[in-house]
Design a protein around this motif. Sequence first.
Motif, PDB file in Angstrom:
ATOM      1  N   LEU A 110      -3.915  -0.068  -4.643  1.00 47.34           N
ATOM      2  CA  LEU A 110      -5.147   0.566  -4.161  1.00 47.34           C
ATOM      3  C   LEU A 110      -5.906  -0.368  -3.230  1.00 47.34           C
ATOM      4  O   LEU A 110      -6.415   0.044  -2.184  1.00 47.34           O
ATOM      5  N   ILE A 111      -5.995  -1.633  -3.638  1.00 48.10           N
ATOM      6  CA  ILE A 111      -6.704  -2.601  -2.785  1.00 48.10           C
ATOM      7  C   ILE A 111      -5.974  -2.737  -1.451  1.00 48.10           C
ATOM      8  O   ILE A 111      -6.600  -2.805  -0.386  1.00 48.10           O
ATOM      9  N   ALA A 112      -4.642  -2.720  -1.522  1.00 46.17           N
ATOM     10  CA  ALA A 112      -3.851  -2.807  -0.291  1.00 46.17           C
ATOM     11  C   ALA A 112      -4.142  -1.615   0.617  1.00 46.17           C
ATOM     12  O   ALA A 112      -4.327  -1.770   1.835  1.00 46.17           O
ATOM     13  N   ALA A 113      -4.208  -0.414   0.023  1.00 46.66           N
ATOM     14  CA  ALA A 113      -4.517   0.771   0.827  1.00 46.66           C
ATOM     15  C   ALA A 113      -5.902   0.642   1.451  1.00 46.66           C
ATOM     16  O   ALA A 113      -6.096   0.941   2.636  1.00 46.66           O
ATOM     17  N   SER A 147       0.827  -1.209   0.000  1.00 51.40           N
ATOM     18  CA  SER A 147       0.000   0.000   0.000  1.00 51.40           C
ATOM     19  C   SER A 147       0.858   1.254   0.000  1.00 51.40           C
ATOM     20  O   SER A 147       0.370   2.340  -0.302  1.00 51.40           O
ATOM     21  N   LEU A 148       2.138   1.122   0.371  1.00 50.86           N
ATOM     22  CA  LEU A 148       3.016   2.295   0.449  1.00 50.86           C
ATOM     23  C   LEU A 148       3.941   2.399  -0.755  1.00 50.86           C
ATOM     24  O   LEU A 148       4.775   3.300  -0.826  1.00 50.86           O
ATOM     25  N   PRO A 153     -15.638   5.981  -2.289  1.00 50.40           N
ATOM     26  CA  PRO A 153     -15.669   6.895  -1.125  1.00 50.40           C
ATOM     27  C   PRO A 153     -15.283   6.176   0.149  1.00 50.40           C
ATOM     28  O   PRO A 153     -16.103   5.940   1.031  1.00 50.40           O
ATOM     29  N   VAL A 154     -14.014   5.820   0.250  1.00 50.47           N
ATOM     30  CA  VAL A 154     -13.584   4.893   1.289  1.00 50.47           C
ATOM     31  C   VAL A 154     -13.739   5.487   2.692  1.00 50.47           C
ATOM     32  O   VAL A 154     -14.057   4.775   3.647  1.00 50.47           O
ATOM     33  N   TRP A 155     -13.562   6.819   2.816  1.00 50.96           N
ATOM     34  CA  TRP A 155     -13.687   7.421   4.151  1.00 50.96           C
ATOM     35  C   TRP A 155     -15.135   7.447   4.605  1.00 50.96           C
ATOM     36  O   TRP A 155     -15.425   7.246   5.790  1.00 50.96           O
ATOM     37  N   SER A 156     -16.063   7.667   3.673  1.00 51.97           N
ATOM     38  CA  SER A 156     -17.471   7.640   4.102  1.00 51.97           C
ATOM     39  C   SER A 156     -17.906   6.193   4.377  1.00 51.97           C
ATOM     40  O   SER A 156     -18.758   5.943   5.227  1.00 51.97           O
ATOM     41  N   TYR A 157     -17.285   5.222   3.676  1.00 52.18           N
ATOM     42  CA  TYR A 157     -17.552   3.823   4.016  1.00 52.18           C
ATOM     43  C   TYR A 157     -17.074   3.525   5.435  1.00 52.18           C
ATOM     44  O   TYR A 157     -17.737   2.833   6.212  1.00 52.18           O
ATOM     45  N   ALA A 158     -15.886   4.062   5.763  1.00 56.18           N
ATOM     46  CA  ALA A 158     -15.365   3.874   7.122  1.00 56.18           C
ATOM     47  C   ALA A 158     -16.321   4.500   8.133  1.00 56.18           C
ATOM     48  O   ALA A 158     -16.604   3.925   9.188  1.00 56.18           O
ATOM     49  N   ALA A 200      -4.808   8.338  -1.007  1.00 61.04           N
ATOM     50  CA  ALA A 200      -5.580   9.405  -1.645  1.00 61.04           C
ATOM     51  C   ALA A 200      -6.259   8.873  -2.904  1.00 61.04           C
ATOM     52  O   ALA A 200      -7.424   9.172  -3.177  1.00 61.04           O
ATOM     53  N   GLU A 201      -5.526   8.011  -3.627  1.00 56.58           N
ATOM     54  CA  GLU A 201      -6.035   7.478  -4.896  1.00 56.58           C
ATOM     55  C   GLU A 201      -7.255   6.585  -4.666  1.00 56.58           C
ATOM     56  O   GLU A 201      -8.246   6.670  -5.386  1.00 56.58           O
ATOM     57  N   VAL A 202      -7.193   5.727  -3.633  1.00 53.34           N
ATOM     58  CA  VAL A 202      -8.313   4.816  -3.392  1.00 53.34           C
ATOM     59  C   VAL A 202      -9.552   5.613  -2.984  1.00 53.34           C
ATOM     60  O   VAL A 202     -10.681   5.251  -3.314  1.00 53.34           O
TER      61      VAL A 202
END
Lengths: 290, 283
Positions: free
Chosen positions: B249-252, B41-42, B74-79, B67-69
């Motif tokens: 991206l999946i890793a992130a 992911s890094l 919307p990964v942060w709203s999923y969180a 940032a890309e993922v």
Amino acid sequence: MTHKRWFTPWLLIAPAAVWLVVFNAVPAINTVILSFTNAKPLGGGQFIGFGNYTRMLDDQQLVDALINSIVYMVVCVPLLTLLPLLLAVLVEKKLRGIAFFRIAFYTPVIASAVVVALIWGWLLNDRGVINGMAERLGFLSDPLPFLTDRWLLLISAISLTVWKGLGYYMIIYMSALGNVSRELHEAAAVDGAGPVRRFFSVTVPGVRNTMLLITVLISVFALRVFSELYILSNGTGGPGGRDMSLVMLIQLYGQGLTGHLGYASALSVLLFVVTVGPMLFLARLNRKES
Amino acid sequence: MARSGRGFNTISPAEKVVRYTLLLVVLVITVGPFLWQLSTSLKSVSEDVFTQTPTFVPQHPTLSNYAEVAKTIPVWSYAGNSLIVAILVVAGNAIGATLAGFALAKLRFRGSKLVLGLFLATLILPSEVTIISQYVIVRGLGFADSLIGVALPGAIQMLNVLLMRTAFLSIPADVDAAAIIDGATAWQRLIRIGLPNVKGMLSVVVIFSFIFAWDDFLWPLIVLTDPDKYTLTVGLQYLNGTFSSNPRLIAAGTMIAFLPIVVIFALLQRFFFKGVDAGAIKG
């Protein structure tokens, strides 16, 4: 001064009782009822007798799913009964830093099966690190199709379940090991029994009941597998849908507007029937203990 | 613990070496895959993640995949959605299981045996068996495709009720008897005597309710259809299906789902392992 009110206990139990009825008892009864209908998500639902159950007999995907379940159980039960016990013995001694190792070994347990399956999907990818290393070291000339071959996919999912379960059963064994008599160990050691001998003649008999408990837990768990197979196969159930599990079939038929709730319910009843045997055995075991 | 010179507990240096070697091997097996995913992911786009000799430490570590993922899903709203569900489930279990567990353990009333039997009976019912009928009910209540619908069935789990009952049962009867003679109400007994004595079990219930809700996949997958409402696990599987070409991206995404649970467990693990050790010391 208290005036004892008869309804106080019921008031305290009420929320849990509502959940017991609405999300456990009613769905359980309703599953059986629905299994005798042709209910669809949008209306419908005539009584069709044993139609859903006779349909099972011709369902090749269900046959595959049951075969997968049996393979799952046959591989998982011995591995997850033995390996976590060895781990528990390994972390039992109070060495420096042992608390760190215990927590670290438990990490796969707290991770979501989705997270774990995505990680392993990447490790087992055609171009992932496991195939890459094997090719570089000369074990393989072509990558092994871990995620696209029926049996390799199943084996991959099983390895994942075993890997994720190690820490969970290790903890159960750890509390059981605390009750194994130290005097017996010492006596055996004085008599000249080595660590291997002591493991089989003192440790294993000492945790016999826990072993039985764990065998049952794993059997039931193996029958309920879903996320590992779903994620590793990207929701497809593998080549030709032959890596489905029973729960994947329930989800497939039960979900969405085109679903078939009746058949999904019949499959749910089947799942209950195959899991209830080990569960009742466990309940009897518990009653004997207490 | 008193130790004699050559007591059973002394570990020879040779055994120490063997034990630590084995511990390290298992550590690599259990934690290695997570570290590998973190490393992936890094890794920057310029670094080939597919080579036959991938490096473990990223050459040019970057947070750009995170940032890309977030641009892709919307990964942060999923969180956020996962957090809302987890908070509802934790609150429901902490309150519902405590109240019912206390009543079943400490209050005498007609029908208590029957109620206890019903709670116990649910344990032989795997949740997957009733999941389709639960969906029918949640939809009937008007909560299909909503976060409340995701949280609802697990908001009071029968196993937690029984765990809390066990904890309350272990409070000595004479402690409670004094309070009853003093005229304490059931409520006062719960707050003043009950709760301080079941903190350990309550923390276990809280930790595991959180992990259960945060990690759950099958149930939110069935309930949710609107991609805006996905929880992290459902969102991640969607990401996997759509963009499997870029493992970074999946890793992130998986790290965003994984790290919070690690932090929470690391903070609260002492409650969890205390119980295990208490059992171990006894022997």
